[in-house]
Scaffold this motif. Sequence first.
Motif, PDB file in Angstrom:
ATOM      1  N   PHE B  33       0.845  -1.183   0.000  1.00 59.45           N
ATOM      2  CA  PHE B  33       0.000   0.000   0.000  1.00 59.45           C
ATOM      3  C   PHE B  33       0.888   1.244   0.000  1.00 59.45           C
ATOM      4  N   TYR B  35       0.790   5.416   0.758  1.00 61.47           N
ATOM      5  CA  TYR B  35       0.022   6.466   1.413  1.00 61.47           C
ATOM      6  C   TYR B  35       0.704   7.815   1.213  1.00 61.47           C
ATOM      7  N   GLN B  37       0.874  11.561   3.295  1.00 65.89           N
ATOM      8  CA  GLN B  37       0.560  12.257   4.534  1.00 65.89           C
ATOM      9  C   GLN B  37       0.988  13.709   4.374  1.00 65.89           C
ATOM     10  N   GLY B  40       1.033  17.762   8.873  1.00 64.28           N
ATOM     11  CA  GLY B  40       0.109  17.848  10.000  1.00 64.28           C
ATOM     12  C   GLY B  40      -1.193  17.095   9.816  1.00 64.28           C
ATOM     13  N   GLN B  41      -1.277  16.255   8.794  1.00 68.91           N
ATOM     14  CA  GLN B  41      -2.542  15.592   8.479  1.00 68.91           C
ATOM     15  C   GLN B  41      -2.428  14.079   8.696  1.00 68.91           C
ATOM     16  N   SER B  42      -3.536  13.409   8.428  1.00 66.96           N
ATOM     17  CA  SER B  42      -3.576  11.959   8.546  1.00 66.96           C
ATOM     18  C   SER B  42      -3.069  11.307   7.263  1.00 66.96           C
ATOM     19  N   LEU B  43      -3.076   9.991   7.250  1.00 69.26           N
ATOM     20  CA  LEU B  43      -2.617   9.239   6.092  1.00 69.26           C
ATOM     21  C   LEU B  43      -3.782   9.010   5.142  1.00 69.26           C
ATOM     22  N   LEU B  45      -4.718   6.889   1.613  1.00 65.30           N
ATOM     23  CA  LEU B  45      -4.281   5.815   0.731  1.00 65.30           C
ATOM     24  C   LEU B  45      -4.276   6.303  -0.711  1.00 65.30           C
ATOM     25  N   GLU B  58      -7.060   4.927  -5.455  1.00 70.19           N
ATOM     26  CA  GLU B  58      -8.184   5.491  -4.714  1.00 70.19           C
ATOM     27  C   GLU B  58      -8.695   6.742  -5.440  1.00 70.19           C
ATOM     28  N   LEU B  92       4.486   7.120   2.346  1.00 76.90           N
ATOM     29  CA  LEU B  92       4.806   5.904   3.095  1.00 76.90           C
ATOM     30  C   LEU B  92       4.287   4.678   2.350  1.00 76.90           C
ATOM     31  N   PHE B 105       4.807  -0.363   8.369  1.00 76.08           N
ATOM     32  CA  PHE B 105       5.056   0.793   7.512  1.00 76.08           C
ATOM     33  C   PHE B 105       6.553   1.001   7.303  1.00 76.08           C
ATOM     34  N   SER B 107       9.654   3.785   6.717  1.00 75.00           N
ATOM     35  CA  SER B 107      10.002   4.956   7.531  1.00 75.00           C
ATOM     36  C   SER B 107       9.604   6.267   6.885  1.00 75.00           C
ATOM     37  N   GLY B 108       9.076   6.192   5.667  1.00 71.30           N
ATOM     38  CA  GLY B 108       8.556   7.395   5.029  1.00 71.30           C
ATOM     39  C   GLY B 108       9.597   8.161   4.233  1.00 71.30           C
ATOM     40  N   THR B 109       9.109   8.862   3.223  1.00 72.46           N
ATOM     41  CA  THR B 109       9.929   9.758   2.397  1.00 72.46           C
ATOM     42  C   THR B 109       9.347  11.157   2.505  1.00 72.46           C
ATOM     43  N   ARG B 110      10.138  12.074   3.026  1.00 73.42           N
ATOM     44  CA  ARG B 110       9.687  13.471   3.132  1.00 73.42           C
ATOM     45  C   ARG B 110      10.079  14.193   1.863  1.00 73.42           C
TER      46      ARG B 110
END
Lengths: 116, 114
Positions: B33, B35, B37, B40-43, B45, B58, B92, B105, B107-110
């Motif tokens: 999956f 996602y 983000q 300051g917001q939620s995840l 999809l 989606e 993510l 999950f 570790s995310g990409t900023r």
Amino acid sequence: AQTVTQSQPEMSVQEAETVTLSCTYDTSENNYYLFWYKQPPSRQMILVIRQEAYKQQNATENRFSVNFQKAAKSFSLKISDSQLGDTAMYFCAFMKQSRYGNKLVFGAGTILRVKS
Amino acid sequence: SAVISQKPSRDICQRGTSLTIQCQVDSQVTMMFWYRQQPGQSLTLIATANQGSEATYESGFVIDKFPISRPNLTFSTLTVSNMSPEDSSIYLCSVGTGGKNGYTFGSGTRLTVV
């Protein structure tokens, strides 16, 4: 459609005290899973606790426990003996069944700050 | 539970360019999956990637903007194409087989687009 609501944008608690984060959800399904995830400033999403809807017993993981009220569609998280490392964003999530696979639906999140 | 390695951890990109994010899992998984983000917001999809078939997107996300590859059961990439500052977010990847084992999950990409 399933929705997850976290009504507390921010919460604060003193170290060693107890705090409860609220979560409500809406679904017409009978069998499902609910989760609490923690996201510290490192961005890593960490699973805190999970609850299976068909189990009446509330899940517990060390200092973390839930109050699962299926009829009320409520799933709150209680953190006992709060520690500075508990400071994070907390997300409540519902696992949604789909023909493409099971997917998570997240609430908006609650920022928890633990103060010394 | 599975361990996910996600790269890059962060990047600053010029508008109009593309960035490809990679996720490598230490075990074979059917579904991956992706996602987004926003600050300051939620995840939210973006899409579900199943090995051997096209990803399922989606509402609000399209393949031309977020093409996904899933060449095998341990690897997937998400490309953010023709970037604009509005694409600045954390991206993510996640894997999970269902409720019993939960979801893991990366570790995310900023991503910052300037």
